[in-house]
Design a protein around this motif. Structure first.
Motif, PDB file in Angstrom:
ATOM      1  N   ILE A  68      94.058 -44.484  28.683  1.00 28.62           N
ATOM      2  CA  ILE A  68      95.033 -43.451  28.361  1.00 28.62           C
ATOM      3  C   ILE A  68      96.402 -43.972  28.784  1.00 28.62           C
ATOM      4  CG2 ILE A  68      95.834 -41.118  28.898  1.00 28.62           C
ATOM      5  CD1 ILE A  68      92.867 -40.385  29.373  1.00 28.62           C
ATOM      6  N   GLY A  69      97.384 -43.812  27.915  1.00 30.58           N
ATOM      7  CA  GLY A  69      98.716 -44.311  28.226  1.00 30.58           C
ATOM      8  C   GLY A  69      99.814 -43.376  27.775  1.00 30.58           C
ATOM      9  N   LYS A  70     101.006 -43.640  28.305  1.00 29.38           N
ATOM     10  CA  LYS A  70     102.212 -42.915  27.901  1.00 29.38           C
ATOM     11  C   LYS A  70     103.413 -43.740  28.350  1.00 29.38           C
ATOM     12  CE  LYS A  70     104.919 -38.738  28.463  1.00 29.38           C
ATOM     13  NZ  LYS A  70     104.914 -37.341  28.816  1.00 29.38           N
ATOM     14  N   PHE A  71     104.371 -43.899  27.446  1.00 31.38           N
ATOM     15  CA  PHE A  71     105.609 -44.558  27.819  1.00 31.38           C
ATOM     16  C   PHE A  71     106.511 -43.526  28.485  1.00 31.38           C
ATOM     17  CE2 PHE A  71     104.027 -47.494  24.652  1.00 31.38           C
ATOM     18  CZ  PHE A  71     104.238 -48.706  25.300  1.00 31.38           C
ATOM     19  N   VAL A  72     106.958 -43.838  29.691  1.00 33.38           N
ATOM     20  CA  VAL A  72     107.761 -42.909  30.474  1.00 33.38           C
ATOM     21  C   VAL A  72     109.176 -42.858  29.890  1.00 33.38           C
ATOM     22  CG1 VAL A  72     108.644 -42.379  32.767  1.00 33.38           C
ATOM     23  CG2 VAL A  72     106.362 -43.390  32.516  1.00 33.38           C
ATOM     24  N   GLY A  73     109.570 -41.668  29.453  1.00 35.66           N
ATOM     25  CA  GLY A  73     110.898 -41.468  28.911  1.00 35.66           C
ATOM     26  C   GLY A  73     111.055 -41.846  27.451  1.00 35.66           C
ATOM     27  N   PRO A  91     102.684 -55.126  34.265  1.00 29.85           N
ATOM     28  CA  PRO A  91     103.153 -53.920  33.591  1.00 29.85           C
ATOM     29  C   PRO A  91     103.595 -54.213  32.158  1.00 29.85           C
ATOM     30  CG  PRO A  91     104.884 -54.719  35.015  1.00 29.85           C
ATOM     31  CD  PRO A  91     103.686 -55.631  35.217  1.00 29.85           C
ATOM     32  N   TYR A  92     103.674 -53.145  31.377  1.00 28.51           N
ATOM     33  CA  TYR A  92     104.068 -53.229  29.982  1.00 28.51           C
ATOM     34  C   TYR A  92     105.270 -52.331  29.732  1.00 28.51           C
ATOM     35  CZ  TYR A  92      99.361 -55.135  29.542  1.00 28.51           C
ATOM     36  OH  TYR A  92      98.233 -55.883  29.695  1.00 28.51           O
ATOM     37  N   PHE A  93     106.113 -52.766  28.792  1.00 35.02           N
ATOM     38  CA  PHE A  93     107.315 -52.023  28.455  1.00 35.02           C
ATOM     39  C   PHE A  93     107.496 -51.963  26.950  1.00 35.02           C
ATOM     40  CE2 PHE A  93     107.919 -53.705  32.655  1.00 35.02           C
ATOM     41  CZ  PHE A  93     108.490 -52.658  33.356  1.00 35.02           C
ATOM     42  N   PHE A  94     108.012 -50.850  26.469  1.00 37.14           N
ATOM     43  CA  PHE A  94     108.467 -50.709  25.077  1.00 37.14           C
ATOM     44  C   PHE A  94     109.968 -50.540  25.207  1.00 37.14           C
ATOM     45  CE2 PHE A  94     106.915 -49.414  20.765  1.00 37.14           C
ATOM     46  CZ  PHE A  94     108.156 -49.356  20.164  1.00 37.14           C
ATOM     47  N   ASN A  95     110.715 -51.600  24.898  1.00 34.82           N
ATOM     48  CA  ASN A  95     112.143 -51.672  25.219  1.00 34.82           C
ATOM     49  C   ASN A  95     112.270 -51.476  26.724  1.00 34.82           C
ATOM     50  OD1 ASN A  95     112.775 -52.155  22.517  1.00 34.82           O
ATOM     51  ND2 ASN A  95     112.934 -49.983  22.086  1.00 34.82           N
ATOM     52  N   ALA A 148     111.266 -48.619  28.358  1.00 31.56           N
ATOM     53  CA  ALA A 148     110.323 -47.592  28.804  1.00 31.56           C
ATOM     54  C   ALA A 148     109.044 -48.232  29.344  1.00 31.56           C
ATOM     55  CB  ALA A 148     109.989 -46.648  27.651  1.00 31.56           C
ATOM     56  N   GLY A 149     108.728 -47.927  30.609  1.00 32.80           N
ATOM     57  CA  GLY A 149     107.518 -48.446  31.229  1.00 32.80           C
ATOM     58  C   GLY A 149     106.291 -47.690  30.763  1.00 32.80           C
ATOM     59  N   LEU A 150     105.183 -48.390  30.683  1.00 35.32           N
ATOM     60  CA  LEU A 150     103.927 -47.787  30.243  1.00 35.32           C
ATOM     61  C   LEU A 150     103.109 -47.318  31.434  1.00 35.32           C
ATOM     62  CD1 LEU A 150     101.858 -47.110  28.015  1.00 35.32           C
ATOM     63  CD2 LEU A 150     100.979 -49.443  28.271  1.00 35.32           C
ATOM     64  N   LYS A 171      98.588 -32.319  34.465  1.00 38.48           N
ATOM     65  CA  LYS A 171      98.317 -32.665  35.855  1.00 38.48           C
ATOM     66  C   LYS A 171      98.533 -34.142  36.174  1.00 38.48           C
ATOM     67  CE  LYS A 171      95.315 -28.825  36.815  1.00 38.48           C
ATOM     68  NZ  LYS A 171      94.126 -28.344  37.472  1.00 38.48           N
ATOM     69  N   GLU A 172      98.996 -34.919  35.208  1.00 34.06           N
ATOM     70  CA  GLU A 172      99.237 -36.343  35.446  1.00 34.06           C
ATOM     71  C   GLU A 172     100.520 -36.526  36.251  1.00 34.06           C
ATOM     72  OE1 GLU A 172      97.191 -39.146  34.644  1.00 34.06           O
ATOM     73  OE2 GLU A 172      95.928 -37.366  34.524  1.00 34.06           O
ATOM     74  N   ASP A 173     100.465 -37.364  37.254  1.00 34.84           N
ATOM     75  CA  ASP A 173     101.623 -37.643  38.108  1.00 34.84           C
ATOM     76  C   ASP A 173     102.390 -38.826  37.523  1.00 34.84           C
ATOM     77  OD1 ASP A 173     103.480 -38.003  40.103  1.00 34.84           O
ATOM     78  OD2 ASP A 173     102.050 -38.866  41.520  1.00 34.84           O
ATOM     79  N   LEU A 174     103.499 -38.534  36.873  1.00 30.72           N
ATOM     80  CA  LEU A 174     104.325 -39.590  36.303  1.00 30.72           C
ATOM     81  C   LEU A 174     105.571 -39.839  37.154  1.00 30.72           C
ATOM     82  CD1 LEU A 174     104.083 -38.738  32.499  1.00 30.72           C
ATOM     83  CD2 LEU A 174     102.744 -40.352  33.825  1.00 30.72           C
ATOM     84  N   SER A 175     105.414 -39.713  38.452  1.00 29.36           N
ATOM     85  CA  SER A 175     106.556 -39.919  39.339  1.00 29.36           C
ATOM     86  C   SER A 175     106.795 -41.401  39.615  1.00 29.36           C
ATOM     87  CB  SER A 175     106.346 -39.173  40.669  1.00 29.36           C
ATOM     88  OG  SER A 175     105.200 -39.658  41.328  1.00 29.36           O
ATOM     89  N   TRP A 176     105.947 -42.258  39.055  1.00 25.49           N
ATOM     90  CA  TRP A 176     106.117 -43.699  39.200  1.00 25.49           C
ATOM     91  C   TRP A 176     105.941 -44.362  37.843  1.00 25.49           C
ATOM     92  CZ3 TRP A 176     102.170 -46.765  37.565  1.00 25.49           C
ATOM     93  CH2 TRP A 176     100.942 -46.137  37.376  1.00 25.49           C
ATOM     94  N   ALA A 177     106.513 -45.530  37.723  1.00 21.67           N
ATOM     95  CA  ALA A 177     106.396 -46.300  36.485  1.00 21.67           C
ATOM     96  C   ALA A 177     106.644 -47.758  36.829  1.00 21.67           C
ATOM     97  CB  ALA A 177     107.392 -45.831  35.445  1.00 21.67           C
ATOM     98  N   PRO A 178     106.153 -48.680  36.013  1.00 24.43           N
ATOM     99  CA  PRO A 178     106.419 -50.099  36.273  1.00 24.43           C
ATOM    100  C   PRO A 178     107.912 -50.401  36.160  1.00 24.43           C
ATOM    101  CG  PRO A 178     105.256 -49.787  34.181  1.00 24.43           C
ATOM    102  CD  PRO A 178     105.367 -48.457  34.825  1.00 24.43           C
TER     103      PRO A 178
END
Length: 91
Positions: free
Chosen positions: A7-12, A62-66, A68-70, A83-90
Motif C-alpha cells: 500500500i502506498g501514497k505520495f505525501v503531498g 526511499p522513492y520519490f515522484f518529483n 513527493a516522498g512515497l 488511521k494511517e500516520d503520515l507524519s513522516w516521509a522519506p
C-alpha cells in the motif's frame, strides 16, 4: 494478497492513474506484472505477480515522484486510510 501487495501514497501529491502506472514501470523495473488499484485519499495498492519484486521494492526505497516522498507499507486486509500516520516521509 499479504505476500503480493504493498500500500502506498505520495505525501503531498496525488498523481493520476496513468502517471502512477508510468512511474511504477520506470522506477520499480519489476520483473513481473504489477497491478495497480487506486484507493481513497490518494492511497493505492500495488499487487505484484513476483514476490521477489514486492520484497525488493519494500526494501530498497526511499522513492520519490518529483519532490513527493512515497509512504509505503505492507498490505493489510482491513486498511483504514483515516488511521494511517503520515507524519513522516522519506527525505
Amino acid at each position: 494478497m499479504k505476500d503480493h501487495a504493498l500500500i502506498g501514497k505520495f505525501v503531498g501529491f496525488w498523481p493520476m492513474e496513468r502517471a502512477l502506472q508510468g512511474w511504477i514501470s520506470t522506477k520499480w523495473k519489476s520483473k513481473g506484472h504489477v497491478t495497480l488499484q487506486l484507493g481513497p485519499k490518494g492511497f493505492f495498492t500495488a499487487i505484484f505477480i513476483c514476490i521477489e519484486d514486492r520484497n525488493r521494492i519494500m526494501d530498497e526505497g526511499p522513492y520519490f515522484f518529483n519532490l513527493a516522498g512515497l509512504y509505503l507499507r505492507e498490505w493489510v486486509e482491513i486498511f483504514n486510510p483515516e488511521k494511517e500516520d503520515l507524519s513522516w516521509a522519506p527525505i
